[in-house]
Design a protein around this motif. Sequence first.
Motif, mmCIF file in Angstrom:
data_model
loop_
_atom_site.group_PDB
_atom_site.id
_atom_site.type_symbol
_atom_site.label_atom_id
_atom_site.label_comp_id
_atom_site.label_asym_id
_atom_site.label_seq_id
_atom_site.Cartn_x
_atom_site.Cartn_y
_atom_site.Cartn_z
ATOM 1 N N SER A 34 0.915 -0.808 -0.472
ATOM 2 C CA SER A 34 -0.124 -0.065 0.265
ATOM 3 C C SER A 34 0.919 0.807 0.432
ATOM 4 O O SER A 34 1.411 1.151 1.038
ATOM 5 C CB SER A 34 -0.784 0.364 1.139
ATOM 6 N N GLU A 35 0.877 2.237 -1.121
ATOM 7 C CA GLU A 35 1.685 3.357 -1.729
ATOM 8 C C GLU A 35 1.294 3.682 0.058
ATOM 9 O O GLU A 35 1.839 5.168 0.374
ATOM 10 C CB GLU A 35 1.314 4.233 -2.049
ATOM 11 N N GLU A 36 0.059 4.151 0.818
ATOM 12 C CA GLU A 36 -0.619 5.592 1.599
ATOM 13 C C GLU A 36 0.646 4.887 2.859
ATOM 14 O O GLU A 36 0.554 5.663 3.959
ATOM 15 C CB GLU A 36 -2.323 4.836 1.931
ATOM 16 N N LEU A 37 0.785 3.768 3.127
ATOM 17 C CA LEU A 37 1.080 2.928 4.574
ATOM 18 C C LEU A 37 2.178 2.450 4.558
ATOM 19 O O LEU A 37 3.273 2.753 5.364
ATOM 20 C CB LEU A 37 0.297 1.386 5.137
ATOM 21 N N ALA A 38 3.131 3.347 3.396
ATOM 22 C CA ALA A 38 4.341 2.772 3.188
ATOM 23 C C ALA A 38 5.205 3.513 3.904
ATOM 24 O O ALA A 38 4.849 4.898 3.904
ATOM 25 C CB ALA A 38 4.840 2.689 1.852
ATOM 26 N N ASP A 39 6.573 3.487 4.506
ATOM 27 C CA ASP A 39 7.028 4.480 5.151
ATOM 28 C C ASP A 39 8.740 4.538 4.679
ATOM 29 O O ASP A 39 8.691 4.146 3.380
ATOM 30 C CB ASP A 39 7.531 4.221 6.860
ATOM 31 N N HIS A 40 9.445 5.245 4.768
ATOM 32 C CA HIS A 40 11.112 5.297 3.827
ATOM 33 C C HIS A 40 11.816 4.455 3.743
ATOM 34 O O HIS A 40 12.313 4.087 2.680
ATOM 35 C CB HIS A 40 11.886 6.213 4.191
ATOM 36 N N ASP A 41 11.077 3.721 4.980
ATOM 37 C CA ASP A 41 12.326 2.456 3.836
ATOM 38 C C ASP A 41 11.854 1.019 3.543
ATOM 39 O O ASP A 41 11.933 0.540 2.845
ATOM 40 C CB ASP A 41 12.428 1.453 5.895
ATOM 41 N N ASP A 42 10.368 1.524 3.204
ATOM 42 C CA ASP A 42 9.711 0.862 2.455
ATOM 43 C C ASP A 42 9.936 1.362 0.817
ATOM 44 O O ASP A 42 9.952 0.036 -0.162
ATOM 45 C CB ASP A 42 8.226 0.795 2.792
ATOM 46 N N LYS A 43 10.088 2.235 0.829
ATOM 47 C CA LYS A 43 10.028 2.650 -0.751
ATOM 48 C C LYS A 43 11.218 2.485 -0.592
ATOM 49 O O LYS A 43 12.176 2.753 -1.841
ATOM 50 C CB LYS A 43 10.179 4.116 -0.426
ATOM 51 N N ALA A 45 13.672 0.092 0.018
ATOM 52 C CA ALA A 45 13.429 -1.567 -0.039
ATOM 53 C C ALA A 45 13.241 -1.850 -1.505
ATOM 54 O O ALA A 45 12.989 -2.639 -1.900
ATOM 55 C CB ALA A 45 13.015 -2.489 0.881
ATOM 56 N N GLN A 46 11.687 -1.150 -1.915
ATOM 57 C CA GLN A 46 11.591 -0.883 -3.363
ATOM 58 C C GLN A 46 12.155 -0.601 -4.326
ATOM 59 O O GLN A 46 12.926 -1.570 -5.042
ATOM 60 C CB GLN A 46 10.410 -0.378 -3.463
ATOM 61 N N GLU A 47 13.039 0.044 -4.425
ATOM 62 C CA GLU A 47 14.033 0.452 -5.148
ATOM 63 C C GLU A 47 15.592 -0.554 -5.187
ATOM 64 O O GLU A 47 16.029 -0.216 -6.076
ATOM 65 C CB GLU A 47 14.488 1.904 -4.906
ATOM 66 N N ARG A 48 15.670 -1.166 -4.213
ATOM 67 C CA ARG A 48 16.830 -1.921 -3.823
ATOM 68 C C ARG A 48 16.446 -3.084 -5.123
ATOM 69 O O ARG A 48 17.154 -3.896 -4.872
ATOM 70 C CB ARG A 48 16.930 -2.303 -2.318
#
Length: 59
Positions: A34-43, A45-48
Motif C-alpha cells: 500500500s503506497e499510503e501506508l509505506a514509510d521511507h524504509d519501504d520505499k 527496499a522497493q528501489e533496492r
Amino acid sequence: MGRDDRRSARDKNKQKLPQVPQNMKSDGLDVEFSEELADHDDKVAQERSKAADKRAKRK
C-alpha cells in the motif's frame, strides 16, 4: 528376479511425475503493498528490489 529388475522399475516412475505448468508457477511477488501506508524504509527496499531484478535479468 535379479537386483537389476527392481532398480529399473523404480527409475521408470520418475518420468511420470507431474510437471507444474508455467502459468501456475509463482514468481514470488505475492506481497500486498500500500503506497499510503509505506514509510521511507519501504520505499528504499522497493528501489533496492527493482535494482536487484535488473541485475538478475542482465545475467
